[in-house]
Design a protein around this motif. Structure first.
Motif, PDB file in Angstrom:
ATOM      1  N   ARG A  85       0.831  -1.206   0.000  1.00 50.05           N
ATOM      2  CA  ARG A  85       0.000   0.000   0.000  1.00 50.05           C
ATOM      3  C   ARG A  85       0.868   1.260   0.000  1.00 50.05           C
ATOM      4  NH1 ARG A  85      -3.586   3.347  -1.613  1.00 50.05           N
ATOM      5  NH2 ARG A  85      -4.791   4.485  -0.043  1.00 50.05           N
ATOM      6  N   ALA A  86       1.981   1.220   0.720  1.00 51.32           N
ATOM      7  CA  ALA A  86       2.872   2.382   0.760  1.00 51.32           C
ATOM      8  C   ALA A  86       3.412   2.692  -0.638  1.00 51.32           C
ATOM      9  CB  ALA A  86       4.018   2.123   1.731  1.00 51.32           C
ATOM     10  N   PHE A  87       3.899   1.665  -1.328  1.00 51.81           N
ATOM     11  CA  PHE A  87       4.406   1.898  -2.678  1.00 51.81           C
ATOM     12  C   PHE A  87       3.284   2.355  -3.609  1.00 51.81           C
ATOM     13  CE2 PHE A  87       7.755  -1.340  -1.410  1.00 51.81           C
ATOM     14  CZ  PHE A  87       8.733  -0.382  -1.221  1.00 51.81           C
ATOM     15  N   GLY A  88       2.087   1.839  -3.387  1.00 54.05           N
ATOM     16  CA  GLY A  88       0.953   2.275  -4.194  1.00 54.05           C
ATOM     17  C   GLY A  88       0.633   3.747  -3.988  1.00 54.05           C
ATOM     18  N   LEU A  89       0.719   4.223  -2.751  1.00 53.41           N
ATOM     19  CA  LEU A  89       0.464   5.634  -2.467  1.00 53.41           C
ATOM     20  C   LEU A  89       1.494   6.526  -3.154  1.00 53.41           C
ATOM     21  CD1 LEU A  89      -0.348   5.283   1.338  1.00 53.41           C
ATOM     22  CD2 LEU A  89      -1.938   6.129  -0.411  1.00 53.41           C
ATOM     23  N   ILE A  90       2.764   6.119  -3.096  1.00 52.31           N
ATOM     24  CA  ILE A  90       3.806   6.924  -3.739  1.00 52.31           C
ATOM     25  C   ILE A  90       3.602   6.939  -5.249  1.00 52.31           C
ATOM     26  CG2 ILE A  90       6.289   7.213  -4.055  1.00 52.31           C
ATOM     27  CD1 ILE A  90       6.629   5.588  -1.417  1.00 52.31           C
ATOM     28  N   ALA A  91       3.328   5.766  -5.821  1.00 50.24           N
ATOM     29  CA  ALA A  91       3.104   5.683  -7.266  1.00 50.24           C
ATOM     30  C   ALA A  91       1.907   6.532  -7.682  1.00 50.24           C
ATOM     31  CB  ALA A  91       2.898   4.226  -7.682  1.00 50.24           C
ATOM     32  N   GLU A  92       0.876   6.520  -6.862  1.00 52.93           N
ATOM     33  CA  GLU A  92      -0.324   7.316  -7.151  1.00 52.93           C
ATOM     34  C   GLU A  92       0.017   8.796  -7.259  1.00 52.93           C
ATOM     35  OE1 GLU A  92      -3.843   8.659  -4.203  1.00 52.93           O
ATOM     36  OE2 GLU A  92      -3.718   6.493  -4.530  1.00 52.93           O
ATOM     37  N   GLU A  93       0.816   9.303  -6.328  1.00 55.25           N
ATOM     38  CA  GLU A  93       1.166  10.726  -6.349  1.00 55.25           C
ATOM     39  C   GLU A  93       2.143  11.040  -7.476  1.00 55.25           C
ATOM     40  OE1 GLU A  93      -0.009  13.232  -4.884  1.00 55.25           O
ATOM     41  OE2 GLU A  93      -1.032  12.539  -3.074  1.00 55.25           O
ATOM     42  N   LEU A  94       3.144  10.180  -7.679  1.00 57.04           N
ATOM     43  CA  LEU A  94       4.142  10.477  -8.701  1.00 57.04           C
ATOM     44  C   LEU A  94       3.537  10.454 -10.098  1.00 57.04           C
ATOM     45  CD1 LEU A  94       7.281   8.503  -7.417  1.00 57.04           C
ATOM     46  CD2 LEU A  94       6.930  10.975  -7.407  1.00 57.04           C
ATOM     47  N   THR A  95       2.705   9.484 -10.376  1.00 64.07           N
ATOM     48  CA  THR A  95       2.140   9.381 -11.722  1.00 64.07           C
ATOM     49  C   THR A  95       1.070  10.436 -11.985  1.00 64.07           C
ATOM     50  OG1 THR A  95       0.588   7.686 -10.938  1.00 64.07           O
ATOM     51  CG2 THR A  95       2.654   6.927 -11.926  1.00 64.07           C
ATOM     52  N   ALA A  96       0.592  11.084 -10.930  1.00 61.43           N
ATOM     53  CA  ALA A  96      -0.406  12.141 -11.103  1.00 61.43           C
ATOM     54  C   ALA A  96       0.227  13.511 -11.356  1.00 61.43           C
ATOM     55  CB  ALA A  96      -1.310  12.220  -9.867  1.00 61.43           C
ATOM     56  N   LEU A  97       1.542  13.620 -11.215  1.00 62.58           N
ATOM     57  CA  LEU A  97       2.207  14.910 -11.395  1.00 62.58           C
ATOM     58  C   LEU A  97       2.114  15.365 -12.849  1.00 62.58           C
ATOM     59  CD1 LEU A  97       5.452  14.288  -9.294  1.00 62.58           C
ATOM     60  CD2 LEU A  97       3.437  15.618  -8.614  1.00 62.58           C
ATOM     61  N   ALA A  98       2.044  16.673 -13.029  1.00 60.53           N
ATOM     62  CA  ALA A  98       2.021  17.228 -14.382  1.00 60.53           C
ATOM     63  C   ALA A  98       3.368  17.056 -15.072  1.00 60.53           C
ATOM     64  CB  ALA A  98       1.641  18.707 -14.326  1.00 60.53           C
ATOM     65  N   SER A  99       4.438  16.979 -14.280  1.00 64.33           N
ATOM     66  CA  SER A  99       5.791  16.805 -14.815  1.00 64.33           C
ATOM     67  C   SER A  99       6.614  16.052 -13.785  1.00 64.33           C
ATOM     68  CB  SER A  99       6.441  18.171 -15.085  1.00 64.33           C
ATOM     69  OG  SER A  99       7.844  18.055 -15.217  1.00 64.33           O
ATOM     70  N   PRO A 100       7.543  15.195 -14.235  1.00 65.73           N
ATOM     71  CA  PRO A 100       8.440  14.543 -13.275  1.00 65.73           C
ATOM     72  C   PRO A 100       9.226  15.535 -12.433  1.00 65.73           C
ATOM     73  CG  PRO A 100       8.578  13.462 -15.413  1.00 65.73           C
ATOM     74  CD  PRO A 100       7.761  14.700 -15.617  1.00 65.73           C
ATOM     75  N   ASP A 101       9.425  16.742 -12.961  1.00 66.55           N
ATOM     76  CA  ASP A 101      10.187  17.749 -12.226  1.00 66.55           C
ATOM     77  C   ASP A 101       9.413  18.330 -11.043  1.00 66.55           C
ATOM     78  OD1 ASP A 101      12.508  17.556 -13.758  1.00 66.55           O
ATOM     79  OD2 ASP A 101      11.721  18.912 -15.283  1.00 66.55           O
ATOM     80  N   GLU A 102       8.180  17.886 -10.841  1.00 69.99           N
ATOM     81  CA  GLU A 102       7.452  18.276  -9.632  1.00 69.99           C
ATOM     82  C   GLU A 102       7.764  17.345  -8.459  1.00 69.99           C
ATOM     83  OE1 GLU A 102       3.515  20.506 -11.477  1.00 69.99           O
ATOM     84  OE2 GLU A 102       3.341  18.414 -10.823  1.00 69.99           O
ATOM     85  N   ALA A 103       8.668  16.391  -8.666  1.00 70.82           N
ATOM     86  CA  ALA A 103       9.118  15.502  -7.593  1.00 70.82           C
ATOM     87  C   ALA A 103      10.557  15.839  -7.238  1.00 70.82           C
ATOM     88  CB  ALA A 103       9.023  14.038  -8.012  1.00 70.82           C
ATOM     89  N   VAL A 104      10.878  15.712  -5.942  1.00 68.74           N
ATOM     90  CA  VAL A 104      12.233  15.940  -5.440  1.00 68.74           C
ATOM     91  C   VAL A 104      12.692  14.663  -4.749  1.00 68.74           C
ATOM     92  CG1 VAL A 104      13.627  17.224  -3.783  1.00 68.74           C
ATOM     93  CG2 VAL A 104      11.910  18.431  -5.154  1.00 68.74           C
ATOM     94  N   PHE A 105      13.895  14.176  -5.109  1.00 68.79           N
ATOM     95  CA  PHE A 105      14.452  12.955  -4.529  1.00 68.79           C
ATOM     96  C   PHE A 105      15.752  13.306  -3.796  1.00 68.79           C
ATOM     97  CE2 PHE A 105      11.901  11.640  -8.181  1.00 68.79           C
ATOM     98  CZ  PHE A 105      11.094  10.656  -7.609  1.00 68.79           C
ATOM     99  N   TYR A 106      15.645  13.467  -2.498  1.00 66.43           N
ATOM    100  CA  TYR A 106      16.773  13.883  -1.660  1.00 66.43           C
ATOM    101  C   TYR A 106      17.535  12.662  -1.150  1.00 66.43           C
ATOM    102  CZ  TYR A 106      19.184  15.729   2.492  1.00 66.43           C
ATOM    103  OH  TYR A 106      20.120  16.060   3.443  1.00 66.43           O
ATOM    104  N   THR A 107      18.850  12.820  -0.937  1.00 69.31           N
ATOM    105  CA  THR A 107      19.685  11.733  -0.440  1.00 69.31           C
ATOM    106  C   THR A 107      20.551  12.200   0.715  1.00 69.31           C
ATOM    107  OG1 THR A 107      19.886  10.987  -2.727  1.00 69.31           O
ATOM    108  CG2 THR A 107      21.275   9.899  -1.104  1.00 69.31           C
ATOM    109  N   SER A 108      20.627  11.371   1.750  1.00 73.65           N
ATOM    110  CA  SER A 108      21.564  11.574   2.849  1.00 73.65           C
ATOM    111  C   SER A 108      22.842  10.805   2.571  1.00 73.65           C
ATOM    112  CB  SER A 108      20.943  11.084   4.166  1.00 73.65           C
ATOM    113  OG  SER A 108      21.936  10.868   5.144  1.00 73.65           O
ATOM    114  N   GLY A 109      23.948  11.232   3.198  1.00 74.78           N
ATOM    115  CA  GLY A 109      25.242  10.608   2.958  1.00 74.78           C
ATOM    116  C   GLY A 109      25.392   9.215   3.520  1.00 74.78           C
ATOM    117  N   ARG A 110      24.418   8.699   4.249  1.00 74.93           N
ATOM    118  CA  ARG A 110      24.520   7.339   4.788  1.00 74.93           C
ATOM    119  C   ARG A 110      24.222   6.276   3.732  1.00 74.93           C
ATOM    120  NH1 ARG A 110      21.526   3.304   7.014  1.00 74.93           N
ATOM    121  NH2 ARG A 110      19.641   4.259   6.221  1.00 74.93           N
ATOM    122  N   THR A 111      23.562   6.658   2.669  1.00 72.92           N
ATOM    123  CA  THR A 111      23.103   5.719   1.652  1.00 72.92           C
ATOM    124  C   THR A 111      24.285   5.028   0.970  1.00 72.92           C
ATOM    125  OG1 THR A 111      21.211   7.169   1.295  1.00 72.92           O
ATOM    126  CG2 THR A 111      21.653   5.535  -0.399  1.00 72.92           C
TER     127      THR A 111
END
Length: 766
Positions: free
Chosen positions: A141-167
């Motif tokens: 369900r969590a992945f479904g919620l994220i997919a729902e919001e991402l695919t509804a965006l007018a442009s992929p550039d309306e999403a931000v993917f931040y990274t911490s240095g621990r990754t």
């Protein structure tokens, strides 16, 4: 037996203050590390876990990025590394019952210390729109919620993917691959807030945005300059390397507005002299520079080198550099002694003593950290450091070079893997060739621009791979308001932090494995195998990290698994990338990294070697410079330095000793003499008296910026402290509220958190 987490926030109204210490580590560090470790893990788990830290067959410390010698100690960790491990390997748990008991409003009132002390997250949690409590949610369900919001965006550039240095490298590579297949370069990371200025300066001057030295180079150096850095707290294992360098005859100059105990004297807990004796004096010359005066200091040194007969390495300058004449003409144009004094706060004699040490050295290394990188003029400051080294040929020879000391364990590796909002065309070409899709070419958002985009409604989904975004970023009120405008915020986390309490309309917390934990993946055929990840340290060494502890809960997923499952859900059949295989076979990820990123050829074989391998570095390895000119570039830039009007001070934000980045382990700053409180401001006694504040008085800190807005941090105890005149210091994240979002470094856009103009007002009645 492990202790229970605090039930309520500790009172910090009356911090206790004594004088600063003049040596670091020794028995008190051992005692404190063991105390915190046993509180979090218990005795047996402490012993089993700490003895695996930074070992060749163990796991990489989730703290700093300082490298290890090939020959390891049995206890290859520092006090703050032990704290970082203890908080990750803790026996405390944050279960769904915790979220039932604590509303989002309640969590928002808690300190970062209290939140972090609660323990490890065990289940995916979801905050529906309008709800006041997180509730458990399935991974599907969590992945479904994220997919729902991402695919509804007018442009992929309306999403931000931040990274911490621990990754890890593997997770970071998959993460940027997913973001670019989705269609955006919006990949801000924590490097945007720390060493982005270093990368910008070094790429322009040397062609590689990383340090040029290996650990053994420190042991061969004649002179090590440590500028804008406090290794005793931020990189304690560096003190052992400095001690070894001293034993080999090296001299050390430390440059900082504050005297720091670790650079004064080091009591090595691995030696009898360190435990029972006086330890080792490290600094030969302390230059107490004013905040932001470093460029003026290095320019003064460079001018004097140019004026000294026989001081230049003329062969190196002729054969390997570009722009010398322009730089030399500017530097020789004359020095205004009053400006140099005003910028640096140093005397003519102090600068001459430093010059004599530079001229006596045939092999010089300059190390630095945030004290140089978080100013408006940070990039030209670091370029001036490079000028100093180029003048005497101190690039590409053993025992010499640049050493930006990274602050988080894989922040450099994440950038190497492609976590960058401005990727090089060659990297995108390689990605396209390997994976068969056209990655976006338009530059994305860095951290500051991402906050602006959220604030202005141009970004609607914020996804964080680790970290504590709202506590790490500047202009707290502006940032938190911006994040709250998002439609969805998602945090991949091991523990609670402030960012989980500052959410978009909907929010998810996705619990993940830590470095200390066994990562066993079940393949599609039903077989299973333990996986390992890799990291890159501050000096470009890549090595494996293998956890051994059982996961904090059965619901946890690894970071690569989270990215792979999310990619499958969002991209679906449109993607030809083998995400399912990547989830369960990290060697397959490394095979692809090997074909995309130079230096990682035959990655799996190289990383199988104990200790790992060094990435190539052209300036170090062959004195070749992949710059636009094909040579190392001198930089001719005007000298800049921050000033404060009459009755104002320049504030630098910094860490306490009981802190790592935004993680607060305790309320003490042992080496600076602060106990049981964090809301303190360190001010020179003469400045405090002129401003009318006695030691122990309480003040509100108000920053002054061109937009006329009042940014106030209330209720700070004034501590009379031997900082440079006209300067002050206080801990972040409490003072991030004072750093304007638009107060950034030229070129790198890094928040200028080390030079904020403030005034002190008598604290308002609460």
């Amino acid at each position: 037996m492990a202790g229970k987490p605090p039930a309520s926030d500790p009172v910090q109204d009356a911090p206790e203050v004594s004088g600063p210490q003049h040596s670091a580590v020794g028995i008190p560090a051992i005692a404190h590390a063991l105390k915190i470790s046993q509180q979090q893990m218990g005795v047996r788990r402490t012993a089993l876990t700490l003895l695996r830290v930074n070992q060749k067959n163990g796991f990489d410390c989730p703290g700093c990025a300082w490298p290890e010698d090939d020959k390891r100690h049995a206890a290859e960790f520092c006090e703050n590394g032990a704290k970082a491990v203890a908080e990750e390997a803790t026996l405390r748990r944050v279960t769904p019952d915790f979220f039932t008991a604590h509303s989002i409003e309640d969590l928002a009132t808690r300190s970062g210390y209290w939140l972090g002390q609660q323990g490890r997250l065990t289940h995916p949690m979801y905050l529906p729109e309008g709800a006041d409590h997180y509730e458990p949610v399935s991974w599907d369900r969590a992945f479904g919620l994220i997919a729902e919001e991402l695919t509804a965006l007018a442009s992929p550039d309306e999403a931000v993917f931040y990274t911490s240095g621990r990754t890890s490298n593997e997770a970071a590579f998959l993460y940027q691959l997913f973001a670019r297949e989705f269609g955006t370069n919006n990949l801000p990371d924590c490097s945007n807030m720390c060493h982005e200025s270093s990368g910008s300066a070094l790429t322009d001057t040397l062609g590689v945005g990383k340090g040029s030295v290996l650990l053994e180079d420190l042991y061969k150096a004649d002179l090590i300059i440590v500028a804008g850095q406090n290794p005793g707290t931020n990189h304690p294992r560096m003190l052992s390397a400095l001690e070894k360098a001293k034993a080999g005859g090296a001299k050390i100059i430390s440059i900082n507005p504050l005297p720091e105990a670790g650079l004064e004297r080091f009591k090595n807990p691995q030696t009898p002299r360190g435990l029972a004796g006086g330890g080792t004096a490290l600094t030969d010359l302390f230059l107490q520079v004013r905040i932001g005066g470093d460029q003026a200091l290095f320019r003064a040194l460079n001018r004097r080198i140019l004026q000294t007969d026989g001081a230049l390495d003329e062969d190196f300058i002729r054969d390997h550099t570009h722009g010398f004449e322009e730089f030399a003409a500017l530097a020789r144009a004359g020095e205004d002694a009053d400006d140099t004094l005003r910028a640096t706060g140093l005397t003519h004699d102090e600068i001459e003593r430093a010059l004599a040490m530079v001229l006596a050295s045939e092999r010089t290394i300059v190390c630095w950290a945030m004290g140089l990188t978080q100013h408006k003029h940070s990039v030209p400051t670091i370029q001036e450091v490079v000028n100093l080294l180029l003048l005497r040929g101190n690039i590409g020879r053993p025992g010499a070079g640049v050493c930006p000391v990274r602050g988080h364990s894989n922040v450099q590796g994440d950038r190497t893997m492609g976590i960058f909002e401005r990727p090089a065309p060659a990297f995108l070409d390689a990605l396209e060739k390997e994976f068969g899709f056209a990655p976006p070419r338009e530059h994305g958002y860095d951290v500051v621009r991402a906050i602006r985009a959220l604030r202005d409604g141009q970004a609607k989904v914020f996804f964080a791979m680790g970290g504590n975004f709202v506590a790490a970023t500047p202009d707290t009120d502006v940032t938190e308001a911006a994040v709250r405008r998002a439609r969805l915020t998602v945090h991949v986390s091991t523990k609670l932090n402030r960012s989980h309490a500052v959410t978009g309309a909907r929010a998810l917390i996705l619990p993940t494995l830590g470095r200390t934990e066994r990562d066993r993946q079940v393949r599609p055929d039903g077989t299973s195998a333990d996986q390992f990840v890799t990291v890159e340290d501050s000096m470009g060494m890549v090595h494996a990290s293998r956890g051994r502890l059982e996961p904090a809960g059965p619901q946890l997923l690894s970071e690569p698994a989270i990215v792979a499952r999310l990619a499958r859900r969002v991209l679906g059949s449109d993607s030809d990338t083998p995400w399912e295989r990547f989830e369960t076979d990290y060697a397959a990820i490394r095979d692809r990294i090997a074909r995309v990123i130079p230096g990682f050829e035959d990655f799996n074989a190289k990383v199988a070697r104990p200790g790992g391998f060094a990435l190539p570095h052209a300036p170090r390895d062959s004195r070749s410079f992949p710059t636009a000119t094909g040579k190392a570039n001198f930089t001719a830039a005007p000298v800049e330095f921050p000033t404060a009007p009459e009755g104002r001070l320049l504030l630098q934000t910094l860490r306490s000793h009981d802190q790592y980045n935004t993680t607060i382990y305790g309320l003490d700053d042992r080496y600076r003499g602060i106990k049981n409180g964090r809301r303190v401001v360190l001010v020179h006694p003469d400045d405090a008296h002129q401003l009318g504040f006695t030691d122990g008085a309480y003040a509100d800190l108000i920053s002054e910026w061109t937009d006329g807005s009042e940014r106030r941090a209330p209720g700070f105890r004034v501590v009379h402290y031997p900082t440079a005149r006209g300067c002050a210091a206080a801990y972040y994240p409490e003072t991030n509220v004072l750093v304007p979002l638009d107060h950034t470094a030229d070129t790198s856009n890094t928040p200028a958190s080390k030079s904020v103009v403030i005034r002190l007002e008598t604290a308002r009645e609460s």
